[in-house]
Design a protein around this motif. Structure first.
Motif, PDB file in Angstrom:
ATOM      1  N   ASP A 178      47.912  43.301  11.868  1.00  0.00           N
ATOM      2  CA  ASP A 178      48.168  44.071  10.631  1.00  0.00           C
ATOM      3  C   ASP A 178      49.191  43.330   9.751  1.00  0.00           C
ATOM      4  OD1 ASP A 178      48.916  45.844   8.683  1.00  0.00           O
ATOM      5  OD2 ASP A 178      49.043  47.575  10.033  1.00  0.00           O
ATOM      6  N   PRO A 179      48.801  42.848   8.579  1.00  0.00           N
ATOM      7  CA  PRO A 179      49.730  42.072   7.755  1.00  0.00           C
ATOM      8  C   PRO A 179      50.887  42.900   7.183  1.00  0.00           C
ATOM      9  CG  PRO A 179      47.620  42.404   6.614  1.00  0.00           C
ATOM     10  CD  PRO A 179      47.455  42.958   7.992  1.00  0.00           C
ATOM     11  N   ALA A 180      50.768  44.231   7.199  1.00  0.00           N
ATOM     12  CA  ALA A 180      51.867  45.071   6.679  1.00  0.00           C
ATOM     13  C   ALA A 180      52.958  45.288   7.731  1.00  0.00           C
ATOM     14  CB  ALA A 180      51.313  46.425   6.227  1.00  0.00           C
ATOM     15  N   ILE A 181      52.678  44.874   8.966  1.00  0.00           N
ATOM     16  CA  ILE A 181      53.655  45.041  10.059  1.00  0.00           C
ATOM     17  C   ILE A 181      54.254  43.676  10.395  1.00  0.00           C
ATOM     18  CG2 ILE A 181      53.902  45.667  12.518  1.00  0.00           C
ATOM     19  CD1 ILE A 181      53.510  48.069  10.615  1.00  0.00           C
ATOM     20  N   ILE A 218      52.617  40.838  22.634  1.00  0.00           N
ATOM     21  CA  ILE A 218      53.136  40.926  21.263  1.00  0.00           C
ATOM     22  C   ILE A 218      53.212  39.514  20.676  1.00  0.00           C
ATOM     23  CG2 ILE A 218      55.175  41.563  19.868  1.00  0.00           C
ATOM     24  CD1 ILE A 218      55.802  43.691  22.022  1.00  0.00           C
ATOM     25  N   ASP A 219      52.758  39.360  19.442  1.00  0.00           N
ATOM     26  CA  ASP A 219      52.874  38.073  18.755  1.00  0.00           C
ATOM     27  C   ASP A 219      54.360  37.687  18.702  1.00  0.00           C
ATOM     28  OD1 ASP A 219      53.098  36.036  16.915  1.00  0.00           O
ATOM     29  OD2 ASP A 219      51.823  36.990  15.398  1.00  0.00           O
ATOM     30  N   PRO A 220      54.747  36.537  19.254  1.00  0.00           N
ATOM     31  CA  PRO A 220      56.169  36.169  19.265  1.00  0.00           C
ATOM     32  C   PRO A 220      56.804  36.216  17.865  1.00  0.00           C
ATOM     33  CG  PRO A 220      54.917  34.621  20.610  1.00  0.00           C
ATOM     34  CD  PRO A 220      53.911  35.530  19.952  1.00  0.00           C
ATOM     35  N   ALA A 221      55.999  35.981  16.824  1.00  0.00           N
ATOM     36  CA  ALA A 221      56.531  36.017  15.447  1.00  0.00           C
ATOM     37  C   ALA A 221      56.861  37.441  15.009  1.00  0.00           C
ATOM     38  CB  ALA A 221      55.517  35.403  14.485  1.00  0.00           C
ATOM     39  N   LYS A 222      56.344  38.448  15.770  1.00  0.00           N
ATOM     40  CA  LYS A 222      56.624  39.855  15.443  1.00  0.00           C
ATOM     41  C   LYS A 222      57.478  40.520  16.523  1.00  0.00           C
ATOM     42  CE  LYS A 222      52.446  40.598  12.635  1.00  0.00           C
ATOM     43  NZ  LYS A 222      51.426  41.582  12.232  1.00  0.00           N
ATOM     44  N   ASP A 223      57.910  39.737  17.504  1.00  0.00           N
ATOM     45  CA  ASP A 223      58.648  40.275  18.657  1.00  0.00           C
ATOM     46  C   ASP A 223      60.133  40.422  18.294  1.00  0.00           C
ATOM     47  OD1 ASP A 223      59.572  40.803  21.318  1.00  0.00           O
ATOM     48  OD2 ASP A 223      59.978  38.655  21.553  1.00  0.00           O
TER      49      ASP A 223
END
Ligand code: NDP
Length: 292
Positions: A88-91, A113-118
């Motif tokens: 989700d690009p908004a998250i 979890i994507d490390p870039a979003k962790d």
């Protein structure tokens, strides 16, 4: 003389104000940072944490999404939810609130979890980045909050003896890793339940960090006069005279240690408020990377 109190509430407020300014800049560039918190089941303490995280997010001008899943959620359903948030690009930040029900594996969920979003900093990629000093990683929020507190109170760390009691992946180990980063330059000793002469180690500390999960474990005789004492612990202690039947106590015997230490964090109001503030800071960083 009683120790100086380190006011985590005030430092957290200052961090959140900085974050809110950063969010306003990003929003002006067309990106609203978004944090998703996944709550599985209805653990009362987790429900309160999740509500507070959502509120703090909105106060900083971020988008907050709370996904509530039943306690019967399967591992597959939870992983599918994480996949959807990864895509989700908004998250920009994803946090899965622990503890999970027994049919779910926290390790597997964290690794998904994507490390870039962790933004919790628990993914092995971010743990590795912290160890090698890669500034692109996310450090876990509680030890990162301790570092912020030390910086804002100008506590000298270069060459200082730091003793961390506790070796968990979310507090003790990353705490030690942050303290030995170049620029921080402390000398770190990590103690745990198998440490011989723990009190002897603790007494050498210029900065003593307690992350044990045992109420009032650190007593005055374990503290060097003038030391900075950081109490990460949050423990419920039965207290029939209190309305709730319990009081919150840290891992440090605050009343006695306060008379010996140079600086000390109270519980509540010390490290606790900084954890959410650092979560917001990490989410802002994650969103900044995708901003035009
Ligand atoms: P863990 O239970 O994962 O780790 C506790 C650590 O303390 C372990 O390494 C353990 O050693 C060590 N320990 C336990 N008993 C002893 C003992 N008798 N002597 C020496 N070492 C001991 O806890 P966490 O790291 O997750 O949390 C620690 C505390 O911090 C808790 O009170 C928790 O509630 C609080 N906390 C607060 C946060 C905040 O926002 N302020 C966030 C996270 C945690 P061993 O490994 O050998 O078992």
């Amino acid at each position: 003389m009683a120790a100086e109190l380190m006011d985590g509430v005030a430092v957290a407020r200052a961090v959140r104000e900085d974050v809110a300014r950063g969010v306003a800049d990003l929003v002006a560039r067309g990106v609203t940072p978004g944090l998703a918190v996944v709550l599985v089941g209805e653990d009362p303490a987790s429900t309160v944490y999740v509500r507070n995280k959502g509120k703090a997010c909105e106060e900083a001008g971020m988008r907050s999404v709370t996904i509530r899943m039943p306690a019967t959620t399967s591992q597959g359903e939870l992983l599918a939810q994480v996949d959807a948030l990864n895509a989700d690009p908004a998250i920009h930040g994803i946090l899965v609130q622990m503890p999970l029900p027994p049919q779910c594996s926290a390790d597997e969920v964290i690794r998904r979890i994507d490390p870039a979003k962790d933004v919790d900093g628990f993914h092995p990629v971010n743990a590795g980045r912290l160890l090698i000093g890669d500034p692109d990683g996310f450090a876990p929020c509680t030890p990162a909050g301790v570092m912020e507190l030390l910086r804002r109170y100008d506590v000298p760390t270069k060459g200082a003896e730091v003793v961390v009691i506790g070796r968990s992946n979310i507090v003790g180990k990353p705490m030690g890793a942050l303290m030995i980063q170049p620029g921080v330059d402390a000398t770190v000793t990590t103690c745990h339940s198998r440490t011989r002469d723990l009190a002897g180690h603790a007494r050498r500390a210029d900065i003593l960090v307690a992350a044990i999960g045992r109420a009032r474990f650190v007593t005055a005789d374990m503290v060097k006069p003038g030391a900075t004492v950081i109490d990460v612990g949050i423990n419920r202690v039965e207290e029939p005279r209190s309305k709730t039947g319990y009081v919150l106590a840290g891992d440090v015997d605050f009343a006695a240690v306060r008379e010996v230490a140079g600086r000390i964090t109270p519980v509540p109001g010390g490290v606790g408020p900084l954890t959410i503030a650092m979560l917001l800071k990490n989410t802002l960083r994650a969103a900044s990377r995708v901003a035009p």
